[in-house]
Design a protein around this motif. Structure first.
Motif, mmCIF file in Angstrom:
data_model
loop_
_atom_site.group_PDB
_atom_site.id
_atom_site.type_symbol
_atom_site.label_atom_id
_atom_site.label_comp_id
_atom_site.label_asym_id
_atom_site.label_seq_id
_atom_site.Cartn_x
_atom_site.Cartn_y
_atom_site.Cartn_z
ATOM 1 N N UNK A 218 0.730 -1.349 -0.186
ATOM 2 C CA UNK A 218 0.103 -0.010 0.082
ATOM 3 C C UNK A 218 0.830 1.252 0.002
ATOM 4 N N UNK A 219 1.953 1.078 0.911
ATOM 5 C CA UNK A 219 2.583 2.589 1.002
ATOM 6 C C UNK A 219 3.517 2.650 -0.329
ATOM 7 N N UNK A 220 4.194 1.464 -0.960
ATOM 8 C CA UNK A 220 4.949 1.588 -1.987
ATOM 9 C C UNK A 220 4.170 2.173 -3.168
ATOM 10 N N UNK A 221 2.655 1.772 -3.256
ATOM 11 C CA UNK A 221 1.799 2.389 -4.527
ATOM 12 C C UNK A 221 1.563 3.730 -4.141
ATOM 13 N N UNK A 222 1.433 4.177 -3.002
ATOM 14 C CA UNK A 222 1.272 5.717 -2.714
ATOM 15 C C UNK A 222 2.373 6.438 -3.023
ATOM 16 N N UNK A 223 3.584 5.836 -2.784
ATOM 17 C CA UNK A 223 4.623 6.693 -2.996
ATOM 18 C C UNK A 223 5.064 6.892 -4.432
ATOM 19 N N UNK A 224 4.617 5.483 -5.174
ATOM 20 C CA UNK A 224 4.793 5.403 -6.697
ATOM 21 C C UNK A 224 3.916 6.529 -7.280
ATOM 22 N N UNK A 225 2.825 6.586 -6.889
ATOM 23 C CA UNK A 225 1.564 7.495 -7.392
ATOM 24 C C UNK A 225 2.205 8.924 -7.371
ATOM 25 N N UNK A 226 2.534 9.016 -6.307
ATOM 26 C CA UNK A 226 3.123 10.710 -5.879
ATOM 27 C C UNK A 226 4.665 10.952 -6.809
ATOM 28 N N UNK A 227 5.202 10.130 -7.151
ATOM 29 C CA UNK A 227 6.359 10.070 -8.062
ATOM 30 C C UNK A 227 5.735 10.424 -9.317
ATOM 31 N N UNK A 228 4.670 9.573 -9.815
ATOM 32 C CA UNK A 228 4.185 9.736 -11.110
ATOM 33 C C UNK A 228 3.514 11.024 -11.317
ATOM 34 N N UNK A 229 2.934 11.690 -10.240
ATOM 35 C CA UNK A 229 2.205 12.978 -10.247
ATOM 36 C C UNK A 229 3.568 14.163 -10.489
ATOM 37 N N UNK A 230 4.577 13.807 -9.915
ATOM 38 C CA UNK A 230 5.620 14.832 -9.943
ATOM 39 C C UNK A 230 6.198 14.830 -11.393
ATOM 40 N N UNK A 231 6.004 13.712 -12.062
ATOM 41 C CA UNK A 231 6.618 13.510 -13.650
ATOM 42 C C UNK A 231 5.582 14.279 -14.167
ATOM 43 N N UNK A 232 4.358 14.020 -14.065
ATOM 44 C CA UNK A 232 3.001 14.430 -14.775
ATOM 45 C C UNK A 232 2.811 15.988 -15.038
ATOM 46 N N UNK A 233 2.812 16.489 -13.686
ATOM 47 C CA UNK A 233 2.291 17.815 -13.360
ATOM 48 C C UNK A 233 3.207 18.771 -14.346
ATOM 49 N N UNK A 234 4.199 18.838 -14.166
ATOM 50 C CA UNK A 234 5.194 19.883 -14.982
ATOM 51 C C UNK A 234 4.722 19.932 -16.607
ATOM 52 N N UNK A 235 4.256 18.715 -17.049
ATOM 53 C CA UNK A 235 4.018 18.649 -18.327
ATOM 54 C C UNK A 235 2.564 18.683 -18.681
ATOM 55 N N UNK A 236 1.755 18.949 -17.673
ATOM 56 C CA UNK A 236 0.518 18.829 -17.891
ATOM 57 C C UNK A 236 -0.109 19.946 -19.087
ATOM 58 N N UNK A 237 0.472 20.622 -19.437
ATOM 59 C CA UNK A 237 -0.055 21.602 -20.263
ATOM 60 C C UNK A 237 0.423 21.154 -21.935
ATOM 61 N N UNK A 238 1.302 20.204 -21.826
ATOM 62 C CA UNK A 238 1.754 19.841 -23.222
ATOM 63 C C UNK A 238 1.395 18.396 -23.724
ATOM 64 N N UNK A 239 0.307 18.060 -22.762
ATOM 65 C CA UNK A 239 -0.199 16.597 -23.254
ATOM 66 C C UNK A 239 -0.895 16.505 -24.581
ATOM 67 N N UNK A 240 -1.162 15.393 -24.870
ATOM 68 C CA UNK A 240 -1.600 15.197 -26.315
ATOM 69 C C UNK A 240 -3.065 15.555 -26.118
ATOM 70 N N UNK A 241 -3.864 15.331 -25.204
ATOM 71 C CA UNK A 241 -5.230 15.847 -25.175
ATOM 72 C C UNK A 241 -5.114 16.564 -23.772
#
Length: 446
Positions: free
Chosen positions: A124-147
């Motif tokens: 559970x904790x590893x999934x939560x941490x992985x999700x936070x890391x993914x958000x860190x990767x996704x958020x800076x590029x949220x304005x340049x995504x395909x959709x």
């Protein structure tokens, strides 16, 4: 409470019956031995350390279920398990391979077992941490995504919701992963019997090189799995894993020594390789009796490891083992040859029966396999006949017979324009009857 704590001997036999046909005496013996280990844990005071396991020798021809009983038993109680062949310790000189490698390999098995358990505990904790890391990767590029994402204040929580709903699984992201290609390759050649020294040296040298990473583009779904694996690895306490693994080996370890009859020495012969075989027995003796073995994970006491030995004993007898080793295997069980009726049960009753396996394999090609009862009896009869006329290899004969029977449909399955494939007695007799009746052909083909 573990599975071992919960299961009574009767329940252990019942569980083994789901996969192994017959051999009730052997199942009963291992069930009692397993329960006695739990009983020892309940004993208080110094007497607990004095109670030694009652090791077992299984006597019977190949293919009757000796190895499968030990393997299923280990899976049933989630115990560290290793299978070794006694004859492997006779190949180099009079000493053979270092018998202490049995314990070292058993510890490695326990480390893998405990590591997987610990990773499940922090899932559970590893999934939560992985999700936070993914958000860190996704958020800076949220304005340049395909959709486009929701306009006007797409927050981290909105992005998290989309991530959990799977709406971002196909998006590609660039993440940093460990670069294995940049690590130097190192091979260490060590003398036979000192393999563990090479492993320790490689571990020591490997620690001198810093971890290198490289950028890789992959879908969000794949990146999540990478992050989860990395986070789980980081959350697991390696020192705790080592301690638990050593304890698990000492208290619940299970070693299956196959072909023990190959190192037995007949009284009338005491020369050449027979001296080597007796040397192997004497090397095995301290491990079975109880000693301390040094591993890279710490010292391991073998006093309470359960040893199950097995052999056909066609030529040698258990009494041909050295007396000291005989004394460490007080329980002897004889496994019976398999009959035609046993083969019928093996083909149909176990959860992993061969008929079910072939049915599942052909179902992937869109073919429904149907094998009649008459066909199953014919297969069992042919397998029994071939075993009698050539070499008796027990239930393993069913593998060769069925592979020959299903050869045509297995090869042509992708091109067949049928949804159902029926096998009746006539088809079995046509395909296998001539082979089984010709002793020379059956010897080489079946």
């Amino acid at each position: 409470m573990t599975v071992q704590d919960e299961l009574t001997p009767r329940e252990i036999v019942s569980e083994l019956d789901r996969y192994i046909v017959g051999q009730h005496d052997a199942k009963r013996a291992v069930a009692i031995a397993l329960r006695n280990r739990w009983r020892r844990q309940q004993v208080e005071g110094e007497l607990k350390d004095e109670i030694s396991p009652k090791n077992i020798i299984m006597i019977g021809p190949t293919g009757v279920g000796k190895t499968e009983i030990a393997r299923r038993l280990a899976r049933l109680v989630r115990a560290p398990f290793i299978k070794v062949e006694a004859s492997k310790f006779t190949e180099v000189g009079y000493v053979g391979r270092d018998v202490e490698s049995i314990v070292r390999d058993l510890v490695e098995s326990a480390v893998s077992l405990v590591t997987e358990e610990e990773k499940r505990n922090v899932r559970v904790e590893s999934e939560q941490r992985a999700e936070d890391r993914l958000l860190d990767v996704l958020l800076p590029h949220s304005g340049t995504m395909d959709s486009p994402l929701p306009e006007g204040g797409e927050t981290r929580e909105k992005l998290r919701k989309m991530l959990r709903e799977g709406k971002l699984d196909e998006r590609e992201v660039e993440i940093e992963v460990q670069d294995q290609s940049g690590m130097p390759s190192l091979s260490v050649m060590t003398p036979q019997g000192t393999e563990d020294m090479g492993i320790q040296f490689k571990d020591m040298i490997g620690g001198l090189f810093p971890n290198r990473t490289k950028g890789r583009r992959m879908p969000v779904e794949a990146a999540r799995k990478v992050f989860e694996a990395e986070e789980a690895e980081g959350l697991v306490d390696s020192e705790r894993v080592r301690e638990l693994a050593v304890e698990r080996v000492e208290q619940t370890g299970l070693v299956f020594i196959d072909e023990i009859d190959k190192v037995a020495v007949r009284a009338a012969s005491q020369q050449g390789s027979d001296i080597s075989r007796e040397g192997v027995q004497r090397d095995l003796l301290p491990i079975v009796e109880g000693s301390t073995v040094q591993t890279k994970h710490g010292s391991v006491r073998t006093d309470h490891i359960l040893f199950i030995a097995a052999g056909a004993f066609h030529v040698a007898k258990p009494s041909d083992l050295i007396p000291e080793l005989q004394g460490r295997f007080p329980i002897r069980v004889e496994l019976s040859n398999l009959s035609k009726d046993d083969f019928v049960r093996i083909l149909t009753e176990p959860q992993n029966s061969l008929i079910r396996q072939y049915t599942a394999l052909l179902a992937t090609e869109g073919i429904h396999l149907s094998v009649s009862e008459d066909a199953i009896r014919a297969i069992a009869e042919l397998a029994a006949v071939v075993n009698e006329r050539t070499e008796n290899i027990g239930a393993r004969r069913l593998h060769t017979v069925l592979e020959k029977l299903f050869d045509e449909v297995s090869f042509n399955a992708p091109d067949l324009d049928v949804q159902k494939y029926d096998i009746d007695e006539a088809r079995v007799r046509t395909c296998l009857g001539a082979l089984a009746s010709d002793e020379d052909l059956s010897r080489y083909i079946l």
